[in-house]
Design an enzyme around this catalytic site. Sequence first.
Site, PDB file in Angstrom:
ATOM      1  N   GLU A   1       0.837  -1.216   0.000  1.00 45.75           N
ATOM      2  CA  GLU A   1       0.000   0.000   0.000  1.00 45.75           C
ATOM      3  C   GLU A   1       0.864   1.255   0.000  1.00 45.75           C
ATOM      4  O   GLU A   1       0.557   2.232  -0.696  1.00 45.75           O
ATOM      5  CB  GLU A   1      -0.953   0.007   1.205  1.00 45.75           C
ATOM      6  CG  GLU A   1      -1.954  -1.143   1.229  1.00 45.75           C
ATOM      7  CD  GLU A   1      -1.368  -2.434   1.800  1.00 45.75           C
ATOM      8  OE1 GLU A   1      -0.186  -2.419   2.223  1.00 45.75           O
ATOM      9  OE2 GLU A   1      -2.079  -3.451   1.826  1.00 45.75           O
TER      10      GLU A   1
ATOM     11  N   ASN B   1       3.831   1.435  -1.183  1.00 49.19           N
ATOM     12  CA  ASN B   1       4.437   1.535  -2.531  1.00 49.19           C
ATOM     13  C   ASN B   1       3.503   2.307  -3.463  1.00 49.19           C
ATOM     14  O   ASN B   1       3.939   3.162  -4.240  1.00 49.19           O
ATOM     15  CB  ASN B   1       4.654   0.138  -3.145  1.00 49.19           C
ATOM     16  CG  ASN B   1       5.680  -0.699  -2.401  1.00 49.19           C
ATOM     17  OD1 ASN B   1       6.449  -0.190  -1.595  1.00 49.19           O
ATOM     18  ND2 ASN B   1       5.681  -1.997  -2.674  1.00 49.19           N
TER      19      ASN B   1
ATOM     20  N   TYR C   1       9.285 -13.626   5.986  1.00 44.95           N
ATOM     21  CA  TYR C   1       8.569 -12.632   6.795  1.00 44.95           C
ATOM     22  C   TYR C   1       8.755 -12.861   8.290  1.00 44.95           C
ATOM     23  O   TYR C   1       8.715 -14.005   8.751  1.00 44.95           O
ATOM     24  CB  TYR C   1       7.060 -12.719   6.530  1.00 44.95           C
ATOM     25  CG  TYR C   1       6.597 -12.375   5.139  1.00 44.95           C
ATOM     26  CD1 TYR C   1       6.928 -11.172   4.539  1.00 44.95           C
ATOM     27  CD2 TYR C   1       5.772 -13.256   4.443  1.00 44.95           C
ATOM     28  CE1 TYR C   1       6.456 -10.856   3.270  1.00 44.95           C
ATOM     29  CE2 TYR C   1       5.303 -12.941   3.172  1.00 44.95           C
ATOM     30  CZ  TYR C   1       5.645 -11.747   2.588  1.00 44.95           C
ATOM     31  OH  TYR C   1       5.178 -11.440   1.342  1.00 44.95           O
TER      32      TYR C   1
ATOM     33  N   ARG D   1      -0.850 -13.350  -1.137  1.00 49.18           N
ATOM     34  CA  ARG D   1       0.362 -13.751  -0.407  1.00 49.18           C
ATOM     35  C   ARG D   1       0.086 -15.100   0.234  1.00 49.18           C
ATOM     36  O   ARG D   1      -0.441 -15.183   1.337  1.00 49.18           O
ATOM     37  CB  ARG D   1       0.719 -12.717   0.678  1.00 49.18           C
ATOM     38  CG  ARG D   1       1.066 -11.349   0.157  1.00 49.18           C
ATOM     39  CD  ARG D   1       2.444 -11.345  -0.526  1.00 49.18           C
ATOM     40  NE  ARG D   1       2.777 -10.028  -1.033  1.00 49.18           N
ATOM     41  CZ  ARG D   1       2.480  -9.579  -2.251  1.00 49.18           C
ATOM     42  NH1 ARG D   1       1.826 -10.340  -3.103  1.00 49.18           N
ATOM     43  NH2 ARG D   1       2.847  -8.372  -2.634  1.00 49.18           N
TER      44      ARG D   1
ATOM     45  N   ALA E   1       6.150  -4.355  -8.931  1.00 50.01           N
ATOM     46  CA  ALA E   1       5.678  -3.969 -10.274  1.00 50.01           C
ATOM     47  C   ALA E   1       4.156  -3.815 -10.286  1.00 50.01           C
ATOM     48  O   ALA E   1       3.617  -2.908 -10.925  1.00 50.01           O
ATOM     49  CB  ALA E   1       6.125  -4.992 -11.313  1.00 50.01           C
TER      50      ALA E   1
ATOM     51  N   ASP F   1       2.295  -2.957  -7.763  1.00 50.84           N
ATOM     52  CA  ASP F   1       1.960  -1.729  -7.021  1.00 50.84           C
ATOM     53  C   ASP F   1       2.217  -0.506  -7.918  1.00 50.84           C
ATOM     54  O   ASP F   1       1.447   0.453  -7.914  1.00 50.84           O
ATOM     55  CB  ASP F   1       2.807  -1.606  -5.751  1.00 50.84           C
ATOM     56  CG  ASP F   1       2.705  -2.846  -4.881  1.00 50.84           C
ATOM     57  OD1 ASP F   1       1.652  -3.511  -4.906  1.00 50.84           O
ATOM     58  OD2 ASP F   1       3.695  -3.174  -4.191  1.00 50.84           O
TER      59      ASP F   1
END
Length: 327
Positions: free
Chosen positions: A37, A39, A105, A169, A257, A259
Amino acid sequence: MDIDVVTVGETMVSFQPSPEGPLAYSAGVTWSVAGAESNVAIGLTRMGKRARWISRLGADPFGDIIARMLAGEGVDTALVIRDPAAPTGVFFREYRGYGEPHFYYYRRGSAASRLAPADFRDEWLEGARHLHVTGITPALSASASELVLLLMHKARDRGMTISFDPNLRRKLWDEQTARATLLEMIPLCDVFLPGMEEADFLVGEKPLEECGPSFLRMGPQVVALKMGAEGSAGWVQGHTARAAAFAVPPPVDCTGAGDAFAAGFLSVFLDQCDRSRPDTPRDLLQPALERGNMLGALVTRHRRDWEGLPTLQELEQIRAGVRRAQR
Ligand code: KDG
């Protein structure tokens, strides 16, 4: 209106080995700031739009880095919540020397995963025209998922337009919950921005000409499908458009890309579209796809998420074919 786009989601500090190499054998790292977001918010800011990003950040140095970086990029961060009881999420990004990077992560229990409906304030949407959300936020926790749905309803009640990028994701949630939640969000948005893998995940593999209409039937006014090297395709009721990929040398990193495409697409869409002019999306489709493709392609020439996003002035120079050194 003071703000063109409000967006809510998790931004993390990303660490990558330096010098580049396998994480297991790397002694040093560099850091950067990454989140789907934010980005988009940075991309929009570079396109001359005003973007507000809201999230929870830990009351820790990583939260400071993110808050400072985004504010420095011109994003409105005034409503970001600092949470002393949970850390800012981080992740490690490994460039393997082939293919796309691997992500590891460390975000479970992060401050952003504690986003919840109780956080919502009317001022989040005040003075704003458009809300952008992704499928990452609902994957963070049940409370974050509830918040995203609440936000979409609140934005609709205010007559704001909404875009939604599913940003699948798979590491963050199970397939069944992901599919059900993402499908629940589609009817609430005006602009739906899936990639090919996401479209297949949501409605099964389909010929291209059936793909867009199958999403339009769920409710959005506009569907823009990102197809990487194949460019993009867009649909509004009764009209389809195709835009070839913007030609650049081979990508060095495709992260961000999608985003970048969203920022490019929305920057055009926002110039003319509101709910009171339902016929405009048709005229906007082609230029919006082209701007989306351009930003999406340019960002792949640089490692990490958003650092390679152009400004409007750079875009104009690229379009005009300016090649001389700027000095
Ligand atoms: O789109 C790129 C971002 O999604 C990534 O860099 C970090 O937000 C992130 C995620 O959840 O993967």
